[in-house]
Structure formats: structure tokens, C-alpha cells
Design an enzyme around this catalytic site. Structure first.
Site, PDB file in Angstrom:
ATOM      1  N   PRO A 184       0.798  -1.209   0.000  1.00 56.77           N
ATOM      2  CA  PRO A 184       0.000   0.000   0.000  1.00 56.77           C
ATOM      3  C   PRO A 184       0.833   1.261   0.000  1.00 56.77           C
ATOM      4  O   PRO A 184       1.642   1.485   0.888  1.00 56.77           O
ATOM      5  CB  PRO A 184      -0.794  -0.099   1.304  1.00 56.77           C
ATOM      6  N   GLU A 185       0.589   2.086  -0.981  1.00 57.56           N
ATOM      7  CA  GLU A 185       1.084   3.451  -0.939  1.00 57.56           C
ATOM      8  C   GLU A 185      -0.133   4.325  -0.650  1.00 57.56           C
ATOM      9  O   GLU A 185      -1.203   3.813  -0.324  1.00 57.56           O
ATOM     10  CB  GLU A 185       1.754   3.810  -2.270  1.00 57.56           C
TER      11      GLU A 185
END
Length: 270
Positions: A2-3
Site C-alpha cells: 500500500p502506498e
DNA sequence: ACAGTAACCTGTTTGC
DNA sequence: TGCAAACAGGTTACTG
């Protein structure tokens, strides 16, 4: 995984399911995350009501009547809304139960975190030193120029430094630098203000577009309802090493910068 | 203050 | 085919 776009996708997904709801139970199956899940988490959360679900950098902040849950998805985490009676799978480490539905935290690599604070979460040790949000008005070309001129590291590492700007991880750093035409190895103090402004513009654009498409699913990111994101279809360089540049046809190069795989076009980026 | 590296952990892919 | 090494979206903590 996840960014920023994936965390924001998760925030928007879970918020309507838990906002205003009261915690009826907390189930910790494995407390061993990056830091241990607090032993008194159930005591803290029981009978408290969710007031707001916010995001700062890649941290999710779940505000209750009193106190705040600080969550991070690490490299492989996700949060889903599932029926409370759904059988837990491997690596489902935590359930926060709201009656018949629950918020389930899944994280194979256990780089994620679940912390509790009674104080202002933005003043928490992990959040206090963070740079501006990339989608905020504070993130400007002038700001990035002021930061860049006193550093000498490659611009890609600079862009991924959370004290400079938050939320830009490996995928979107690669994509933004390609769109701005800047070579990832270029020393950040040797980039003109004009080009840094272009970088700022492309960082914002690529993050906004990724959020609109529900984030990037390379392998195992899923939204709160278990659906994948679709931004990987829009990636121009990430994961395309040795394939032709979509703009000029030159073969994209892949190499490691600061221990992270980096892909760029030798023709388009300088 | 800055730069570079190791560390946390499991699962999957790559290479011999 | 089998096994081991390398690698994966992140970030902190430590070293020099």
C-alpha cells in the site's frame, strides 16, 4: 503493497461501515506486528464509538469518543469489512467487531502496525516528524526546491523520504519521475525549480488518478470489499523493465537505487 | 544534518 | 524437479 492511494482507498471503503458504530468485541489472534498490538486494546475499544476515519501519510487514524487507533498496512496488509462469523484465514491477525460486521486486519509479512493513543494522534512520535501531504496545498514546487537544494541524494530516494513528502512509495515514485522526465539517479540539488514544479504536478496527478481507480493491485492488495484496484493497468514504467518505453520505444532500464527496484527510460528521463 | 545500511517477516519468483 | 537465494508495495533504527 500500500502506498497513499491504496490507504486512501481503504479509508474511503471502511469509513461508511464503521463510522458511528460501537465496538462490541476485539479479537487479537496474533499480536506480533511491527510493534506488538497493545495488550489492553480490547479494554480500550470496548463500547467506544467510531467518530471519524482519517488518513495521515500511510497511517489510518480511527478516532473514537476518547482515543485513537493508529493503523499502518506495512508492505502486505489490508483491511476488510466482513461478516463477524466468517471464518478467519491465515494471517488474519485482528478483528474489531461491530455487531454482525467486523473490521478484519490481514497482514502476511507483519510489517503493519496497530497502536492506540489517548493523545492527539498527529503528535504521536511516528507522525509528528512527517512532511506535507502530497495532495495538499503545502506541497508546492517552491517547497520541494527549498528541500532539494540542501540534499545530495538521488531524487528518487529524496522523493520517497517521508520527511520531504509523505505517501510516495516505490511504484508512484517511479511513475512520477517518468512523467516528469527526470532521471531517478539525478542528484536532487541539481534539478531546476521548474523541473521540480513539474515533478510536484505529476506526483499529484498520478496519486489522484490512482485513487480514482481504487489503487494498484500488483499481487494482493484488495479493497475493503475484497475487490482489486485497477491502476496497475495505467503504470507506465513500474514492472516494465526491459520492455519498450510507451512514449519513445527505447527499452526501459531496471536497476536498484537505495535497495529498491527502479525502472526508467534512458531516452525520456535525464 | 545527512547518507547508507540492516532489520523486521512471509510468500513467491528466479536461478543454478 | 528441487533447493536456495533473491526479491516484494514500507519504515525505523542504527552506524559513520
Amino acid at each position: 503493497m500500500p502506498e497513499l492511494p491504496e490507504v486512501e482507498t481503504t479509508r474511503r471503503g471502511i469509513s461508511p461501515h464503521i463510522k458511528g458504530k460501537k465496538v462490541t468485541d476485539v479479537l487479537v489472534r496474533d499480536a506480533r506486528l511491527r510493534w506488538p498490538i497493545p495488550q489492553d486494546l480490547k479494554k480500550q475499544l470496548q463500547n467506544k464509538t467510531v467518530r471519524q476515519v482519517q488518513r495521515r501519510a500511510k497511517y489510518l487514524l480511527i478516532q473514537f469518543d476518547h482515543g485513537c487507533l493508529i493503523m499502518h498496512l506495512g508492505m502486505s496488509g489490508n483491511l476488510r469489512i466482513v461478516k463477524t462469523n466468517k471464518a478467519a484465514a491465515k494471517h488474519d491477525h485482528l478483528d474489531i467487531v461491530f455487531g454482525s460486521q467486523c473490521l478484519r486486519f490481514h497482514d502476511p509479512r507483519r510489517f503493519g502496525a496497530v497502536l492506540w493513543t489517548d493523545a492527539d494522534p498527529f503528535e504521536h512520535k511516528l507522525l509528528a516528524q512527517l512532511g506535507p501531504e502530497p495532495l495538499s496545498e503545502a506541497f508546492t514546487g517552491e517547497y520541494l526546491y527549498q528541500q532539494a537544494k540542501r540534499r545530495k541524494i538521488p531524487v528518487k530516494q529524496f522523493l520517497m523520504d517521508g520527511r520531504v513528502v509523505v505517501g510516495v512509495g516505490n511504484i508512484y515514485a517511479n511513475e512520477s519521475l517518468f512523467l516528469a522526465g527526470i532521471h531517478p539517479l539525478r542528484a536532487c540539488h541539481r534539478i531546476s525549480q521548474r523541473r521540480l514544479l513539474s515533478l510536484v504536478t505529476h506526483v499529484k496527478a498520478v496519486l489522484e488518478r490512482a485513487i480514482k481507480q481504487g489503487g494498484t493491485t500488483l499481487k494482493d492488495f484488495v479493497r475493503e470489499d475484497g475487490q482489486p484496484g485497477y491502476f496497475q493497468q495505467s503504470l507506465k514504467v513500474y514492472g516494465r523493465g526491459n520492455q519498450p518505453c510507451l512514449r519513445c520505444g527505447t527499452l526501459l532500464k531496471e536497476r536498484r537505487i537505495g535497495q529498491r527496484s527502479t525502472v526508467y527510460c534512458p531516452g525520456c528521463q535525464s
